[in-house]
Scaffold this motif. Structure first.
Motif, PDB file in Angstrom:
ATOM      1  N   LEU A 116       0.806  -1.218   0.000  1.00  0.00           N
ATOM      2  CA  LEU A 116       0.000   0.000   0.000  1.00  0.00           C
ATOM      3  C   LEU A 116       0.840   1.268   0.000  1.00  0.00           C
ATOM      4  O   LEU A 116       0.312   2.373  -0.110  1.00  0.00           O
ATOM      5  CB  LEU A 116      -0.936   0.008   1.219  1.00  0.00           C
ATOM      6  CG  LEU A 116      -1.992  -1.095   1.256  1.00  0.00           C
ATOM      7  CD1 LEU A 116      -2.796  -1.006   2.549  1.00  0.00           C
ATOM      8  CD2 LEU A 116      -2.916  -1.002   0.049  1.00  0.00           C
ATOM      9  N   LYS A 198      -4.974  -6.737  -3.289  1.00  0.00           N
ATOM     10  CA  LYS A 198      -4.337  -5.425  -3.194  1.00  0.00           C
ATOM     11  C   LYS A 198      -5.187  -4.356  -3.870  1.00  0.00           C
ATOM     12  O   LYS A 198      -5.316  -3.234  -3.367  1.00  0.00           O
ATOM     13  CB  LYS A 198      -2.947  -5.454  -3.822  1.00  0.00           C
ATOM     14  CG  LYS A 198      -2.248  -4.089  -3.798  1.00  0.00           C
ATOM     15  CD  LYS A 198      -0.960  -4.112  -4.576  1.00  0.00           C
ATOM     16  CE  LYS A 198      -0.278  -2.740  -4.553  1.00  0.00           C
ATOM     17  NZ  LYS A 198      -1.116  -1.668  -5.157  1.00  0.00           N
ATOM     18  N   ARG A 199      -5.791  -4.691  -5.012  1.00  0.00           N
ATOM     19  CA  ARG A 199      -6.637  -3.717  -5.692  1.00  0.00           C
ATOM     20  C   ARG A 199      -7.837  -3.335  -4.818  1.00  0.00           C
ATOM     21  O   ARG A 199      -8.226  -2.163  -4.751  1.00  0.00           O
ATOM     22  CB  ARG A 199      -7.103  -4.273  -7.047  1.00  0.00           C
ATOM     23  CG  ARG A 199      -6.002  -4.354  -8.088  1.00  0.00           C
ATOM     24  CD  ARG A 199      -6.566  -4.489  -9.491  1.00  0.00           C
ATOM     25  NE  ARG A 199      -7.199  -5.789  -9.699  1.00  0.00           N
ATOM     26  CZ  ARG A 199      -6.555  -6.863 -10.144  1.00  0.00           C
ATOM     27  NH1 ARG A 199      -5.251  -6.798 -10.400  1.00  0.00           N
ATOM     28  NH2 ARG A 199      -7.193  -7.994 -10.332  1.00  0.00           N
ATOM     29  N   ASP A 202      -6.485  -1.018  -2.137  1.00  0.00           N
ATOM     30  CA  ASP A 202      -6.193   0.299  -2.723  1.00  0.00           C
ATOM     31  C   ASP A 202      -7.476   1.123  -2.852  1.00  0.00           C
ATOM     32  O   ASP A 202      -7.505   2.315  -2.522  1.00  0.00           O
ATOM     33  CB  ASP A 202      -5.553   0.150  -4.104  1.00  0.00           C
ATOM     34  CG  ASP A 202      -4.078  -0.200  -4.038  1.00  0.00           C
ATOM     35  OD1 ASP A 202      -3.442   0.116  -3.014  1.00  0.00           O
ATOM     36  OD2 ASP A 202      -3.563  -0.784  -5.008  1.00  0.00           O
ATOM     37  N   ARG A 206      -8.338   4.660  -0.913  1.00  0.00           N
ATOM     38  CA  ARG A 206      -8.635   5.887  -1.655  1.00  0.00           C
ATOM     39  C   ARG A 206     -10.021   6.423  -1.298  1.00  0.00           C
ATOM     40  O   ARG A 206     -10.192   7.621  -1.065  1.00  0.00           O
ATOM     41  CB  ARG A 206      -8.558   5.631  -3.166  1.00  0.00           C
ATOM     42  CG  ARG A 206      -7.162   5.457  -3.704  1.00  0.00           C
ATOM     43  CD  ARG A 206      -7.132   5.640  -5.226  1.00  0.00           C
ATOM     44  NE  ARG A 206      -8.036   4.718  -5.907  1.00  0.00           N
ATOM     45  CZ  ARG A 206      -7.688   3.505  -6.332  1.00  0.00           C
ATOM     46  NH1 ARG A 206      -6.455   3.065  -6.130  1.00  0.00           N
ATOM     47  NH2 ARG A 206      -8.561   2.741  -6.973  1.00  0.00           N
TER      48      ARG A 206
END
Length: 222
Positions: A116, A198-199, A202, A206
């Motif tokens: 991250l 991970k996506r 993320d 955000r």
């Protein structure tokens, strides 16, 4: 005959009724707004209709059992699970002996947080140890910076749950800063799956950047 109330008494009575009316109206508005707030968070944090998540979204979300006691690895009291609130959490669950699956999960957990970048301080690695077994000495270096707590296995099973046909220790779980378990990554995730996870992380970082700040009291750090 009853005497009419004085002007001052009448005004006071009207003000009291007005205050009561305002409080009742506020209560009604909050009740009505709760689903809107929930849908707002669901839409803007995970946006299920526009982006398919790799992790399974938990609906309804399950609140963290705040009063459940936790202890440090050496068995000394370490507050409650409620102390973990205030950060995004990436949670693993396993007995202290930590078999090969457990070590893989801890490795992926560590790699996901590091991936991250500058946002990693907004997410804590948490390992909930479900028994009193001693931890293998060789895994200690990889636990640096993680929050490791011994917690009653039944209490954990009453909060988190595996996918059908699987066990808790096969998953990594995501908990939001308010203490809600809101996502479960697939069982026995491999490196290719971790890239998809991970996506998801993320996107969560955000989407929550406007209301979530990094850091928590140092008192709960390992």
């Amino acid at each position: 005959m009853h005497s009419l109330p004085g002007t001052g008494e009448a005004v006071a009575a009207l003000e009291t009724r007005a205050r009561q009316g305002r409080w009742k109206m506020l209560g009604v508005l909050l009740i009505c707004a709760a689903p809107v707030i929930a849908s707002y968070l669901t839409y803007y944090v995970v946006r299920p209709e526009s982006r398919r998540s790799y992790g399974e979204l938990i609906d309804p979300q399950r609140p963290l059992p705040e009063a459940v006691a936790a202890s440090a690895i050496d068995g000394t009291p370490a507050g409650t699970l409620g102390d973990l609130k205030g950060q995004w959490l990436l949670v693993s669950v396993a007995p202290g002996a930590c078999d090969e699956l457990c070590r893989t999960q801890l490795y992926l957990q560590r790699q996901l947080r590091e991936s991250l970048g500058k946002e990693k301080d907004r997410l804590d690695r948490v390992w909930l140890v479900t028994d009193a077994a001693a931890l293998p000495a060789e895994i200690a270096p990889g636990l640096q910076g993680a929050v490791v707590r011994r917690v009653d296995a039944h209490a954990v099973a009453g909060w988190l749950a595996p996918a059908q046909g699987h066990a808790l220790q096969e998953h990594l779980f995501v908990v939001d800063p308010m203490g809600h378990w809101m996502m479960r990554f697939p069982a026995r995730m491999d490196p290719a799956g971790a890239a998809k996870a991970k996506r998801d992380l993320d996107r969560l970082m955000r989407a929550s950047s406007s209301w979530d700040q990094p850091g928590r009291p140092e008192a709960i750090r390992p």
